[in-house]
Scaffold this motif. Structure first.
Motif, PDB file in Angstrom:
ATOM      1  N   ASP A   5       0.851  -1.192   0.000  1.00 30.61           N
ATOM      2  CA  ASP A   5       0.000   0.000   0.000  1.00 30.61           C
ATOM      3  C   ASP A   5       0.890   1.246   0.000  1.00 30.61           C
ATOM      4  O   ASP A   5       0.955   1.980   0.974  1.00 30.61           O
ATOM      5  CB  ASP A   5      -0.918  -0.028   1.224  1.00 30.61           C
ATOM      6  N   LYS A   6       1.544   1.505  -1.110  1.00 26.43           N
ATOM      7  CA  LYS A   6       2.515   2.592  -1.185  1.00 26.43           C
ATOM      8  C   LYS A   6       1.866   3.970  -1.035  1.00 26.43           C
ATOM      9  O   LYS A   6       2.476   4.888  -0.528  1.00 26.43           O
ATOM     10  CB  LYS A   6       3.275   2.528  -2.503  1.00 26.43           C
ATOM     11  N   ARG A   7       0.635   4.122  -1.505  1.00 22.90           N
ATOM     12  CA  ARG A   7      -0.031   5.423  -1.429  1.00 22.90           C
ATOM     13  C   ARG A   7      -0.891   5.572  -0.179  1.00 22.90           C
ATOM     14  O   ARG A   7      -1.612   6.541  -0.039  1.00 22.90           O
ATOM     15  CB  ARG A   7      -0.873   5.639  -2.681  1.00 22.90           C
ATOM     16  N   ASN A   8      -0.845   4.593   0.719  1.00 22.59           N
ATOM     17  CA  ASN A   8      -1.578   4.605   1.989  1.00 22.59           C
ATOM     18  C   ASN A   8      -3.078   4.819   1.813  1.00 22.59           C
ATOM     19  O   ASN A   8      -3.719   5.466   2.615  1.00 22.59           O
ATOM     20  CB  ASN A   8      -0.998   5.658   2.941  1.00 22.59           C
ATOM     21  N   ARG A   9      -3.642   4.243   0.792  1.00 21.59           N
ATOM     22  CA  ARG A   9      -5.084   4.368   0.563  1.00 21.59           C
ATOM     23  C   ARG A   9      -5.893   3.499   1.523  1.00 21.59           C
ATOM     24  O   ARG A   9      -7.032   3.809   1.834  1.00 21.59           O
ATOM     25  CB  ARG A   9      -5.413   3.991  -0.870  1.00 21.59           C
ATOM     26  N   LEU A  10      -5.308   2.410   1.991  1.00 16.87           N
ATOM     27  CA  LEU A  10      -6.040   1.526   2.893  1.00 16.87           C
ATOM     28  C   LEU A  10      -6.137   2.097   4.301  1.00 16.87           C
ATOM     29  O   LEU A  10      -6.946   1.634   5.100  1.00 16.87           O
ATOM     30  CB  LEU A  10      -5.393   0.139   2.926  1.00 16.87           C
ATOM     31  N   ASP A  11      -5.328   3.101   4.611  1.00 17.08           N
ATOM     32  CA  ASP A  11      -5.426   3.748   5.924  1.00 17.08           C
ATOM     33  C   ASP A  11      -6.755   4.485   6.077  1.00 17.08           C
ATOM     34  O   ASP A  11      -7.236   4.692   7.178  1.00 17.08           O
ATOM     35  CB  ASP A  11      -4.274   4.732   6.131  1.00 17.08           C
ATOM     36  N   PHE A  26     -21.457  -8.913   1.406  1.00 21.11           N
ATOM     37  CA  PHE A  26     -21.458  -7.781   0.495  1.00 21.11           C
ATOM     38  C   PHE A  26     -20.242  -6.922   0.804  1.00 21.11           C
ATOM     39  O   PHE A  26     -20.061  -6.495   1.939  1.00 21.11           O
ATOM     40  CB  PHE A  26     -22.724  -6.937   0.668  1.00 21.11           C
ATOM     41  N   ILE A  27     -19.409  -6.670  -0.191  1.00 17.71           N
ATOM     42  CA  ILE A  27     -18.228  -5.829  -0.008  1.00 17.71           C
ATOM     43  C   ILE A  27     -18.494  -4.489  -0.667  1.00 17.71           C
ATOM     44  O   ILE A  27     -18.837  -4.425  -1.853  1.00 17.71           O
ATOM     45  CB  ILE A  27     -16.978  -6.497  -0.598  1.00 17.71           C
ATOM     46  N   ASP A  28     -18.332  -3.427   0.117  1.00 21.69           N
ATOM     47  CA  ASP A  28     -18.585  -2.071  -0.356  1.00 21.69           C
ATOM     48  C   ASP A  28     -17.273  -1.318  -0.485  1.00 21.69           C
ATOM     49  O   ASP A  28     -16.347  -1.515   0.304  1.00 21.69           O
ATOM     50  CB  ASP A  28     -19.465  -1.301   0.632  1.00 21.69           C
ATOM     51  N   PHE A  29     -17.224  -0.429  -1.472  1.00 18.74           N
ATOM     52  CA  PHE A  29     -16.107   0.496  -1.623  1.00 18.74           C
ATOM     53  C   PHE A  29     -16.684   1.895  -1.610  1.00 18.74           C
ATOM     54  O   PHE A  29     -17.477   2.258  -2.485  1.00 18.74           O
ATOM     55  CB  PHE A  29     -15.362   0.238  -2.935  1.00 18.74           C
ATOM     56  N   ASN A  30     -16.333   2.653  -0.607  1.00 17.82           N
ATOM     57  CA  ASN A  30     -16.872   4.009  -0.414  1.00 17.82           C
ATOM     58  C   ASN A  30     -18.398   4.021  -0.430  1.00 17.82           C
ATOM     59  O   ASN A  30     -19.027   4.883  -1.026  1.00 17.82           O
ATOM     60  CB  ASN A  30     -16.315   4.974  -1.458  1.00 17.82           C
ATOM     61  N   GLY A  31     -18.997   3.030   0.193  1.00 21.32           N
ATOM     62  CA  GLY A  31     -20.445   2.992   0.350  1.00 21.32           C
ATOM     63  C   GLY A  31     -21.211   2.343  -0.784  1.00 21.32           C
ATOM     64  O   GLY A  31     -22.433   2.253  -0.718  1.00 21.32           O
ATOM     65  N   ALA A  53      -4.986  -9.541  11.895  1.00 21.83           N
ATOM     66  CA  ALA A  53      -4.438  -8.942  13.114  1.00 21.83           C
ATOM     67  C   ALA A  53      -4.789  -7.466  13.256  1.00 21.83           C
ATOM     68  O   ALA A  53      -4.828  -6.950  14.363  1.00 21.83           O
ATOM     69  CB  ALA A  53      -2.928  -9.109  13.132  1.00 21.83           C
ATOM     70  N   SER A  54      -5.041  -6.781  12.149  1.00 22.83           N
ATOM     71  CA  SER A  54      -5.313  -5.348  12.228  1.00 22.83           C
ATOM     72  C   SER A  54      -6.360  -4.950  11.196  1.00 22.83           C
ATOM     73  O   SER A  54      -6.703  -5.724  10.294  1.00 22.83           O
ATOM     74  CB  SER A  54      -4.035  -4.553  11.985  1.00 22.83           C
ATOM     75  N   GLU A  55      -6.839  -3.728  11.319  1.00 20.86           N
ATOM     76  CA  GLU A  55      -7.829  -3.203  10.376  1.00 20.86           C
ATOM     77  C   GLU A  55      -7.224  -3.071   8.982  1.00 20.86           C
ATOM     78  O   GLU A  55      -7.900  -3.280   7.986  1.00 20.86           O
ATOM     79  CB  GLU A  55      -8.363  -1.849  10.860  1.00 20.86           C
ATOM     80  N   LYS A  56      -5.951  -2.731   8.911  1.00 23.54           N
ATOM     81  CA  LYS A  56      -5.300  -2.597   7.607  1.00 23.54           C
ATOM     82  C   LYS A  56      -5.225  -3.950   6.900  1.00 23.54           C
ATOM     83  O   LYS A  56      -5.380  -4.013   5.684  1.00 23.54           O
ATOM     84  CB  LYS A  56      -3.917  -1.995   7.760  1.00 23.54           C
ATOM     85  N   GLU A  57      -5.022  -5.023   7.640  1.00 19.81           N
ATOM     86  CA  GLU A  57      -5.024  -6.361   7.038  1.00 19.81           C
ATOM     87  C   GLU A  57      -6.409  -6.712   6.506  1.00 19.81           C
ATOM     88  O   GLU A  57      -6.532  -7.327   5.455  1.00 19.81           O
ATOM     89  CB  GLU A  57      -4.561  -7.407   8.046  1.00 19.81           C
ATOM     90  N   VAL A  58      -7.453  -6.328   7.239  1.00 19.08           N
ATOM     91  CA  VAL A  58      -8.824  -6.556   6.765  1.00 19.08           C
ATOM     92  C   VAL A  58      -9.043  -5.789   5.465  1.00 19.08           C
ATOM     93  O   VAL A  58      -9.608  -6.323   4.500  1.00 19.08           O
ATOM     94  CB  VAL A  58      -9.856  -6.136   7.834  1.00 19.08           C
ATOM     95  N   LEU A  62      -9.982  -7.419   1.768  1.00 27.31           N
ATOM     96  CA  LEU A  62     -11.130  -6.983   0.980  1.00 27.31           C
ATOM     97  C   LEU A  62     -10.700  -6.420  -0.370  1.00 27.31           C
ATOM     98  O   LEU A  62     -11.367  -6.651  -1.389  1.00 27.31           O
ATOM     99  CB  LEU A  62     -11.936  -5.942   1.762  1.00 27.31           C
ATOM    100  N   ALA A  63      -9.588  -5.707  -0.413  1.00 31.66           N
ATOM    101  CA  ALA A  63      -9.086  -5.161  -1.674  1.00 31.66           C
ATOM    102  C   ALA A  63      -8.682  -6.279  -2.630  1.00 31.66           C
ATOM    103  O   ALA A  63      -8.964  -6.212  -3.832  1.00 31.66           O
ATOM    104  CB  ALA A  63      -7.907  -4.239  -1.406  1.00 31.66           C
ATOM    105  N   LYS A  64      -8.038  -7.314  -2.111  1.00 33.83           N
ATOM    106  CA  LYS A  64      -7.624  -8.433  -2.956  1.00 33.83           C
ATOM    107  C   LYS A  64      -8.823  -9.203  -3.491  1.00 33.83           C
ATOM    108  O   LYS A  64      -8.801  -9.698  -4.617  1.00 33.83           O
ATOM    109  CB  LYS A  64      -6.698  -9.367  -2.182  1.00 33.83           C
TER     110      LYS A  64
END
Length: 76
Positions: A5-11, A26-31, A53-58, A62-64
């Motif tokens: 995540d080089k651009r830190n978008r998952l943060d 159901f997986i949502d992206f920005n609602g 282990a963390s929210e970033k891993e979740v 979901l992104a994958k």
């Protein structure tokens, strides 16, 4: 994980997920719903999310799952 995540978008936590009564995920992206998963695949994903282990891993899981759906011409 820093190279992924080089651009830190998952943060920003753009992905969310919901589970229905019949275990559909159901997986949502920005609602907005971008993927719907049922059956054994949904069970596998939920176990991965619960073991994260963390929210970033979740967010990464979901992104994958959603794959490369953004091409730059989406209207949000």
């Amino acid at each position: 994980m820093t190279n992924i995540d080089k651009r830190n978008r998952l943060d920003e936590s753009p992905f969310t997920y919901r589970i229905s009564k019949n275990d559909t995920v159901f997986i949502d992206f920005n609602g907005k719903v971008v993927k719907t998963i049922k059956g054994k695949e949904a069970e596998k994903i939920l176990t991965k999310i619960k073991s994260a282990a963390s929210e970033k891993e979740v967010q990464l899981i979901l992104a994958k799952i959603t794959g490369n759906f953004k091409r730059g011409n989406e209207r949000i």
